[in-house]
Design a protein around this motif. Structure first.
Motif, mmCIF file in Angstrom:
data_model
loop_
_atom_site.group_PDB
_atom_site.id
_atom_site.type_symbol
_atom_site.label_atom_id
_atom_site.label_comp_id
_atom_site.label_asym_id
_atom_site.label_seq_id
_atom_site.Cartn_x
_atom_site.Cartn_y
_atom_site.Cartn_z
ATOM 1 N N LEU A 290 15.072 -3.578 1.708
ATOM 2 C CA LEU A 290 15.456 -3.341 0.310
ATOM 3 C C LEU A 290 14.216 -3.017 -0.522
ATOM 4 O O LEU A 290 14.218 -2.068 -1.314
ATOM 5 N N LEU A 291 13.148 -3.785 -0.309
ATOM 6 C CA LEU A 291 11.893 -3.500 -1.019
ATOM 7 C C LEU A 291 11.328 -2.144 -0.591
ATOM 8 O O LEU A 291 10.767 -1.411 -1.413
ATOM 9 N N ALA A 292 11.477 -1.809 0.680
ATOM 10 C CA ALA A 292 11.011 -0.511 1.169
ATOM 11 C C ALA A 292 11.820 0.628 0.553
ATOM 12 O O ALA A 292 11.266 1.676 0.196
ATOM 13 N N GLN A 293 13.117 0.431 0.447
ATOM 14 C CA GLN A 293 13.970 1.460 -0.145
ATOM 15 C C GLN A 293 13.532 1.773 -1.570
ATOM 16 O O GLN A 293 13.487 2.940 -1.980
ATOM 17 N N GLU A 294 13.200 0.746 -2.320
ATOM 18 C CA GLU A 294 12.752 0.947 -3.697
ATOM 19 C C GLU A 294 11.451 1.737 -3.760
ATOM 20 O O GLU A 294 11.159 2.373 -4.781
ATOM 21 N N ARG A 295 10.680 1.704 -2.684
ATOM 22 C CA ARG A 295 9.402 2.415 -2.639
ATOM 23 C C ARG A 295 9.481 3.709 -1.832
ATOM 24 O O ARG A 295 8.465 4.352 -1.581
ATOM 25 N N GLY A 296 10.674 4.088 -1.433
ATOM 26 C CA GLY A 296 10.858 5.308 -0.649
ATOM 27 C C GLY A 296 10.334 5.206 0.760
ATOM 28 O O GLY A 296 9.978 6.228 1.369
ATOM 29 N N LEU A 297 10.325 3.979 1.327
ATOM 30 C CA LEU A 297 9.746 3.768 2.653
ATOM 31 C C LEU A 297 10.746 3.281 3.688
ATOM 32 O O LEU A 297 10.364 3.042 4.837
ATOM 33 N N ALA A 298 11.995 3.106 3.315
ATOM 34 C CA ALA A 298 12.974 2.500 4.230
ATOM 35 C C ALA A 298 13.093 3.309 5.518
ATOM 36 O O ALA A 298 13.020 4.545 5.514
ATOM 37 N N TYR B 38 4.354 0.794 7.636
ATOM 38 C CA TYR B 38 5.575 0.020 7.432
ATOM 39 C C TYR B 38 6.548 0.233 8.586
ATOM 40 O O TYR B 38 7.142 -0.726 9.089
ATOM 41 N N GLU B 39 6.716 1.477 9.019
ATOM 42 C CA GLU B 39 7.656 1.736 10.117
ATOM 43 C C GLU B 39 7.249 0.991 11.382
ATOM 44 O O GLU B 39 8.085 0.375 12.053
ATOM 45 N N THR B 40 5.982 1.006 11.695
ATOM 46 C CA THR B 40 5.507 0.297 12.887
ATOM 47 C C THR B 40 5.786 -1.195 12.758
ATOM 48 O O THR B 40 6.272 -1.840 13.700
ATOM 49 N N ALA B 41 5.492 -1.742 11.586
ATOM 50 C CA ALA B 41 5.646 -3.184 11.389
ATOM 51 C C ALA B 41 7.108 -3.604 11.383
ATOM 52 O O ALA B 41 7.477 -4.624 11.992
ATOM 53 N N ILE B 42 7.975 -2.853 10.713
ATOM 54 C CA ILE B 42 9.378 -3.275 10.608
ATOM 55 C C ILE B 42 10.082 -3.136 11.951
ATOM 56 O O ILE B 42 10.949 -3.950 12.303
ATOM 57 N N ARG B 43 9.703 -2.132 12.735
ATOM 58 C CA ARG B 43 10.287 -2.016 14.077
ATOM 59 C C ARG B 43 9.811 -3.164 14.971
ATOM 60 O O ARG B 43 10.584 -3.692 15.792
ATOM 61 N N ALA B 44 8.579 -3.571 14.816
ATOM 62 C CA ALA B 44 8.067 -4.709 15.588
ATOM 63 C C ALA B 44 8.776 -5.997 15.166
ATOM 64 O O ALA B 44 9.093 -6.848 16.011
ATOM 65 N N LEU B 45 9.037 -6.139 13.881
ATOM 66 C CA LEU B 45 9.730 -7.332 13.398
ATOM 67 C C LEU B 45 11.167 -7.375 13.913
ATOM 68 O O LEU B 45 11.652 -8.433 14.346
ATOM 69 N N LEU B 46 11.847 -6.239 13.902
ATOM 70 C CA LEU B 46 13.207 -6.195 14.430
ATOM 71 C C LEU B 46 13.211 -6.530 15.923
ATOM 72 O O LEU B 46 14.075 -7.282 16.404
ATOM 73 N N ALA B 47 12.252 -5.995 16.658
ATOM 74 C CA ALA B 47 12.160 -6.300 18.088
ATOM 75 C C ALA B 47 11.929 -7.785 18.320
ATOM 76 O O ALA B 47 12.469 -8.378 19.274
ATOM 77 N N ASP B 48 11.170 -8.414 17.435
ATOM 78 C CA ASP B 48 10.936 -9.851 17.539
ATOM 79 C C ASP B 48 12.248 -10.621 17.363
ATOM 80 O O ASP B 48 12.551 -11.544 18.128
ATOM 81 N N PHE B 49 13.034 -10.235 16.360
ATOM 82 C CA PHE B 49 14.341 -10.870 16.163
ATOM 83 C C PHE B 49 15.220 -10.673 17.393
ATOM 84 O O PHE B 49 15.905 -11.594 17.842
ATOM 85 N N ALA C 247 0.817 -1.221 0.000
ATOM 86 C CA ALA C 247 0.000 0.000 0.000
ATOM 87 C C ALA C 247 0.846 1.265 0.000
ATOM 88 O O ALA C 247 0.315 2.365 -0.070
ATOM 89 N N ARG C 248 2.174 1.104 0.122
ATOM 90 C CA ARG C 248 3.098 2.235 0.241
ATOM 91 C C ARG C 248 2.702 3.140 1.411
ATOM 92 O O ARG C 248 2.667 4.368 1.321
ATOM 93 N N ASP C 249 2.400 2.464 2.512
ATOM 94 C CA ASP C 249 1.971 3.110 3.751
ATOM 95 C C ASP C 249 3.199 3.279 4.646
ATOM 96 O O ASP C 249 3.611 2.347 5.334
ATOM 97 N N ALA C 250 3.796 4.474 4.654
ATOM 98 C CA ALA C 250 5.046 4.692 5.369
ATOM 99 C C ALA C 250 4.897 4.465 6.868
ATOM 100 O O ALA C 250 5.736 3.810 7.497
ATOM 101 N N ALA C 251 3.857 5.016 7.466
ATOM 102 C CA ALA C 251 3.675 4.879 8.905
ATOM 103 C C ALA C 251 3.429 3.427 9.292
ATOM 104 O O ALA C 251 3.991 2.917 10.276
#
Length: 218
Positions: free
Chosen positions: A200-208, A168-179, A162-166
């Protein structure tokens, strides 16, 4: 820098090469061995990445992807971890052409028709690799709210599509915390590889998202 990455790389290469030296003829045993070799190559690639040795890292990650694909024809039906592993390895290696080819392989193999969550994950990831974001979003949405699939991964896939920046940030931080909360890792490699691939996929979409962790490369 955490000590031990050199040793981890050396052990992984030894496991890979030992497996190659004694490949069985039997189909099932052979595909299992080739998969173990793929895991070892993946581990070597991540260890070199953590050491900042990106060329060596890429070479081993590409080899991992090749091993996963080599194992596929003899693997049991529904072994979707192999194309997932191949796509993630290629993305982290920044082998975009190879990632596209492995994404096509996953879809041609029927990932989108799979009823299992890991099959749907394979399809959603493949669609994102191929920039088919609308279809990826549809696939990823079927993974949300399940007890048998990690919520941060599903949420990150949906947000990327969805190219949803907010989101994505919430989800990727949660995933990192899980690791970071895990005590056991495949091949003894405490590296957040899924985070790296999705970034990498986020970077291509301007969401990293700017992230820092002992489980990410410096």
């Amino acid at each position: 820098m955490e000590t031990g990455w050199e040793e981890r790389a050396a052990r992984a290469i030894e496991r890979h090469d030992d497996g190659a030296a004694r490949l069985p003829e039997d189909g099932d045993e052979r595909q299992r061995q080739v998969t173990r070799m793929g895991n070892a190559a993946w581990a070597a690639g991540l260890a070199f990445l953590m050491l900042g040795r990106r060329e060596e890292s890429a070479a081993w990650l590409v080899r991992a992807a090749e091993r996963y694909r080599e194992s596929w024809p003899l693997a049991p039906a529904g072994s979707w971890g192999r194309p997932i592993g191949a796509m993630k390895s290629r993305l982290v290696a920044r082998d975009r052409e190879g990632a596209n080819a492995d994404a096509q392989w996953a879809l041609e193999a029927g990932a989108a028709e799979s009823e299992s969550p890991i099959g749907r994950y394979s399809a959603a990831l493949a669609r994102l690799v191929l920039n088919a974001d609308a279809e990826a979003g549809d696939e990823a949405a079927t993974l949300q709210g399940r007890d048998d699939f990690p919520a941060p991964v599903a949420d990150a896939l949906v947000a990327l599509a969805a190219r949803d920046a907010a989101g994505y940030e919430t989800a990727i931080r949660a995933l990192l915390a899980d690791f970071e909360s895990r005590e056991e890792f495949l091949e003894d490699m405490p590296v957040a590889d899924t985070v790296l691939a999705l970034q990498l996929l986020a970077q291509e979409r301007g969401l990293a998202v700017q992230l820092a962790s002992p489980q990410l490369p410096p």
